[in-house]
Design an enzyme around this catalytic site. Structure first.
Site, PDB file in Angstrom:
ATOM      1  N   ASP A 148      -9.022   7.914   6.604  1.00 37.44           N
ATOM      2  CA  ASP A 148      -8.682   7.136   5.404  1.00 37.44           C
ATOM      3  C   ASP A 148      -9.428   5.809   5.396  1.00 37.44           C
ATOM      4  OD1 ASP A 148      -7.481   6.793   2.957  1.00 37.44           O
ATOM      5  OD2 ASP A 148      -5.681   5.845   3.777  1.00 37.44           O
ATOM      6  N   GLY A 185       0.825  -1.203   0.000  1.00 36.51           N
ATOM      7  CA  GLY A 185       0.000   0.000   0.000  1.00 36.51           C
ATOM      8  C   GLY A 185       0.853   1.244   0.000  1.00 36.51           C
ATOM      9  N   GLY A 186       0.227   2.378   0.370  1.00 30.47           N
ATOM     10  CA  GLY A 186       0.943   3.642   0.386  1.00 30.47           C
ATOM     11  C   GLY A 186       2.069   3.663   1.403  1.00 30.47           C
ATOM     12  N   PHE A 187       1.928   2.865   2.458  1.00 31.72           N
ATOM     13  CA  PHE A 187       2.946   2.795   3.512  1.00 31.72           C
ATOM     14  C   PHE A 187       4.147   1.990   3.050  1.00 31.72           C
ATOM     15  CE2 PHE A 187       3.728   3.076   8.133  1.00 31.72           C
ATOM     16  CZ  PHE A 187       4.771   2.168   8.258  1.00 31.72           C
TER      17      PHE A 187
END
Length: 825
Positions: free
Chosen positions: A636, A520-522
């Site tokens: 989110d 994911g974005g992490f």
């Protein structure tokens, strides 16, 4: 002969006229709401109708029974609903009965032989009594010239049956000793007294309870200023208002309808359930709004003494800290009735103390003592001075709390982890407290060498701990400096549950691709296995990630303090070797998006499963907004951040962008907007204004995605260029709302059609343009778990046409709005 005939005709005519006038005086016209002394209501020929036409009184049969009763029913409701019966114990078996008001003010029912089968037995009389049916459903006997409620000779509200109507009091007149309580019917066909009664019990501190015979069956708990402690779902709502009155004259609970156009009542069923019903005019049915008992944890003393019940746990019963099962064999066999016993008995003189437990339904108060004017500190001192006192709490939780409630016996019938639960302080022996009092537990005769050894060991452990803490602080400071510059001041005290880097590397096979669950974005997420066999998920911050230490610390500080079955559980983290990693419980079914957006996997989720997932997400979000120690706005919420355990229970994850608000704070403003396009609320995406209503918007988007199996952001349709929200709105206004459904659900949802339609309407209510129009999560949960009438939704936010070019599957933000300073994920 002709003369005789004429005379005979005249006599007959006069007799008919005389009989007509007598009938006029003795039989009530159908539209009357009042009758006077000696007038009658005859079975099948006349009734009494309240002035507004809401209620009607007359002879009636119930269910499939042919017995006849004098009853009151709703006149404007198509389903004949009887709310009160006079002769429930003495029915008539013919249609020849009549109701009459006697000259002394007593109301009587007579059979065909003029025998009295029932009487109101009014204790006082007046010269001109009248019987009147009020628009509240209350049948009253009063003086013709005096309509003051305090002067009624008799009223049906003082003798309720199985139904509690708006405006009626449930409880006690302390001056006369009159108790008003509900009594269930034996069955739907037999209104005679059943097994269950619903009371306000005034033994000890007043509480709401249901008895089966003389034994308590379930308990609504004591009044805490806002609600009964065992009825957490009794909240402010658009249907009815309620109050609890306790003074030297009266003790009662009552409610009133907010709007006269909404018909609601409270009923005790033959099986002992107290139900709140609301009439749905459109569907022509009584809808269930609330019901108790909710589950087995609402059954009286199911966990015995000093045991608490949590329906979400397995087993549901547990002993409080410092207690253990009285009968271990029975307890392990799920027979908890013997309850729990103290591990260490109270000594009273050796320094007992109290342990605070939060989120509880308070124990049975039948044998309690209370003082509504004392403070909590005074309450503690009073309890401590009395060796028999076992616990204390506030009587009123409003504001900072007030009043004192003391228990002097075993604590029975407690439920924990409930919404709107209360604090209870349980007395414990000094040795069972978290910190023993100095000097009282000191062993006097211990040899010096042992003391020295223990002291040296403690010093060594302290030094080692300090070194580890220093090393950790240096690592965090270094990471902070690398990420943001500066010296990282203020982060040395950050307490993080730490995993060793080597341990995580070993668990994930060196962070191999075969162990990767997704990204994911992490950064990437890996599946791992610890030495003891525990499966974990390791989220590793990517070097290229736009998230940094701030998001990393934010997630740890948020989620480490939260505990809820619908939130993912954080096991620890790692900040060694220049890495930033979070360790979670492993979710074998991965994320929700892998199911609902996959054509093959989506077939595994039927409607009941999807509705359970929707409910779970809503409850998790409600916990964040209202019921946790912190007020948290997630910011989110999306399908990929909902993880599914082995049993497909949803768990909210990824708190890197979450914000903690104060106890009374509900939102804030930011110049750095973070989140995911398609789920952001309009006010947040355009102005940087976020609140709990921003999360509600995201939840609404997610709900519609679960129902439709389509993504909001990349949604396409042959007939228009609207996103999923716009499509749902258009189908709703056109009356074709089922067009939104996933094809698989559409084929199998016929028996759940009402529920599906309702879910879509709730989703549209959540995504309305303006935050003030959106419901809170508390209201959303209520809407999902009851059949409360729903308001009509207004147009959703971002309801605009888009231009989707061929091959442009990843729509940019300009298709929605113009946004600056956004960090999308």
């Amino acid at each position: 002969m002709e003369g005789c005939s004429s005379t005979s005709v005249m006599i007959t005519l006069l007799f008919c006229i005389l009989f007509f006038f007598v009938s006029i005086n003795s039989i009530v016209a159908a539209a009357a709401d009042i009758i006077k002394a000696n007038q009658i209501v005859r079975d099948g020929r006349s009734t009494i109708v309240s002035s507004g036409g809401h209620f009607e009184l007359g002879f009636v049969s119930v269910g499939s029974s042919t017995n006849r009763y004098v009853g009151i029913w709703y006149r404007k409701i198509s389903v004949k609903t009887v709310v009160w019966i006079a002769n429930r114990e003495t029915p008539l078996n013919t249609t020849s009965g009549l109701l009459q008001l006697s000259s002394n003010g007593s109301l009587v029912i007579l059979d065909a032989s003029d025998h009295v089968v029932w009487s109101s037995n009014s204790s006082t009389s007046v010269k001109r009594p009248v019987l009147q049916l009020l628009d509240s459903g209350n049948l009253v006997v009063r003086d013709e010239t005096d309509s003051a409620p305090d002067n009624y000779l008799w009223q049906s509200f003082d003798f309720p049956g199985n139904t509690h109507l708006p405006g009626a009091k449930l409880g006690w007149n302390l001056k006369t000793g009159l108790e008003r309580y509900l009594t269930s019917w034996k069955s739907d066909d037999d209104p005679s007294s059943g097994n269950y009664t619903n009371h306000i019990d005034r033994n000890g501190f007043p509480q709401l309870l249901v008895r089966k015979g003389s034994a308590i069956d379930s308990r609504g708990g004591s009044w805490n200023g806002l609600r009964f402690s065992g009825t957490p779902n009794l909240n402010l709502n658009p249907i009815y208002t309620y109050e609890f009155v306790s003074n030297d004259k009266e003790l009662y609970y009552r409610y009133d309808a907010v709007n006269s156009s909404v018909v609601t009542m409270r009923m005790l069923t033959p099986l002992g359930y107290t139900q709140r019903l609301v009439w749905n005019e459109k569907s022509q049915i009584w809808q269930l709004y609330l019901s108790r008992p909710i589950d087995n944890c609402d059954r009286y003393r199911i966990c015995g003494a000093y045991g608490s019940c949590n329906i979400n746990n397995s087993p549901a019963c547990k002993c409080f800290i410092g207690f253990q099962p009285k009968n271990k064999i029975e307890w392990d066999a799920s027979d908890w009735s013997s309850g729990c016993a103290r591990k260490v008995q109270l000594s009273c003189v050796n320094g007992d103390g109290f342990v605070k437990h939060s989120g509880l339904k308070l124990p049975d108060t039948q044998h309690s003592w209370f003082d509504t004017n004392m403070s909590l500190d005074e309450c503690e001192r009073v309890c401590l001075k009395n060796c028999s006192c076992t616990a204390y709490a506030n009587t009123d939780i409003r504001g900072h709390g007030s009043g004192c409630l003391l228990w002097f016996n075993e604590l029975i019938d407690i439920r924990d982890e409930i919404e709107n639960g209360q604090d209870l302080y349980i007395r414990m022996a000094a040795s069972e407290l978290g910190e023993a009092k100095k000097g009282r537990s000191k062993v006097k005769f211990i040899c010096i060498p042992v003391l020295l050894t223990i002291t040296v060991m403690c010093v060594c452990l302290w030094v080692i701990k300090k070194k580890k803490k220093k090393k950790r602080a240096e690592g965090i400071t270094r990471l902070y400096t690398e990420t943001y510059g500066g010296n990282g001041k203020g982060d040395e005290d950050l307490e993080l549950p730490l995993f060793d880097f080597t341990t995580l590397a070993t668990a994930t096979n060196g962070f191999s691709k075969n162990s990767m669950l997704g990204e994911g974005g992490f950064g990437p997420v890996y599946k791992g296995m610890l030495d003891e066999g525990k499966e974990i998920a390791v989220k590793r911050l990517s070097k290229d990630s736009r998230q940094g230490l701030k998001e990393f610390k934010n997630e740890v500080s948020c989620i480490a303090q939260l505990q809820h079955r619908n939130l993912v559980k954080l096991l620890g983290c790692s900040v060694q070797e220049g890495e930033r990693m979070l360790v979670y419980e492993y979710m074998p079914n991965k994320s929700l998006d892998s199911f609902i957006f996959d054509k093959k996997k989506s077939n595994m989720l039927n409607w009941p499963m999807r509705y359970t997932i929707i409910n779970g997400i809503a409850r998790g979000l409600l916990y964040l907004h209202q019921d946790s120690r912190l007020r948290i706005i997630h910011r989110d919420l999306k399908a990929s951040n909902i993880l599914l355990d082995l049993e497909m229970n949803p768990k909210i994850s990824d708190f890197g962008t979450a914000r903690i608000c104060g106890e009374t704070e509900t939102g804030a403003n930011t110049t750095r907007v973070v989140g995911t396009y398609g789920y952001m609320s309009p006010e947040y995406a355009t102005d940087g204004v976020f609140s709990v209503k921003s999360d509600v918007y995201s939840f609404g988007v997610l709900l519609l995605e679960i129902v439709s199996g389509k993504r909001n952001k990349n949604f396409t349709h042959l007939d228009h260029n609207l996103n999923l929200l716009g499509h749902a709105w258009r189908t709703y206004t056109d009356g074709n709302v089922l067009d939104v459904l996933d094809e698989f659900i559409l084929k199998s949802c016929h028996e759940h059609e009402f529920e599906v339609f309702r879910a879509i309407q709730i989703g549209l209510l959540c995504v309305q343009q303006y935050p003030a129009d959106r419901p809170t999560m508390a209201t959303v949960v209520l809407m999902l778990t009851s059949e409360i009438p729903l308001p009509q939704p207004k147009q959703p936010g971002f309801f605009i046409e888009r231009k989707l070019h061929e091959g442009d599957s990843s729509t940019s933000s300009s298709n929605y709005c113009s946004v600056t300073a956004i960090a999308p994920r």
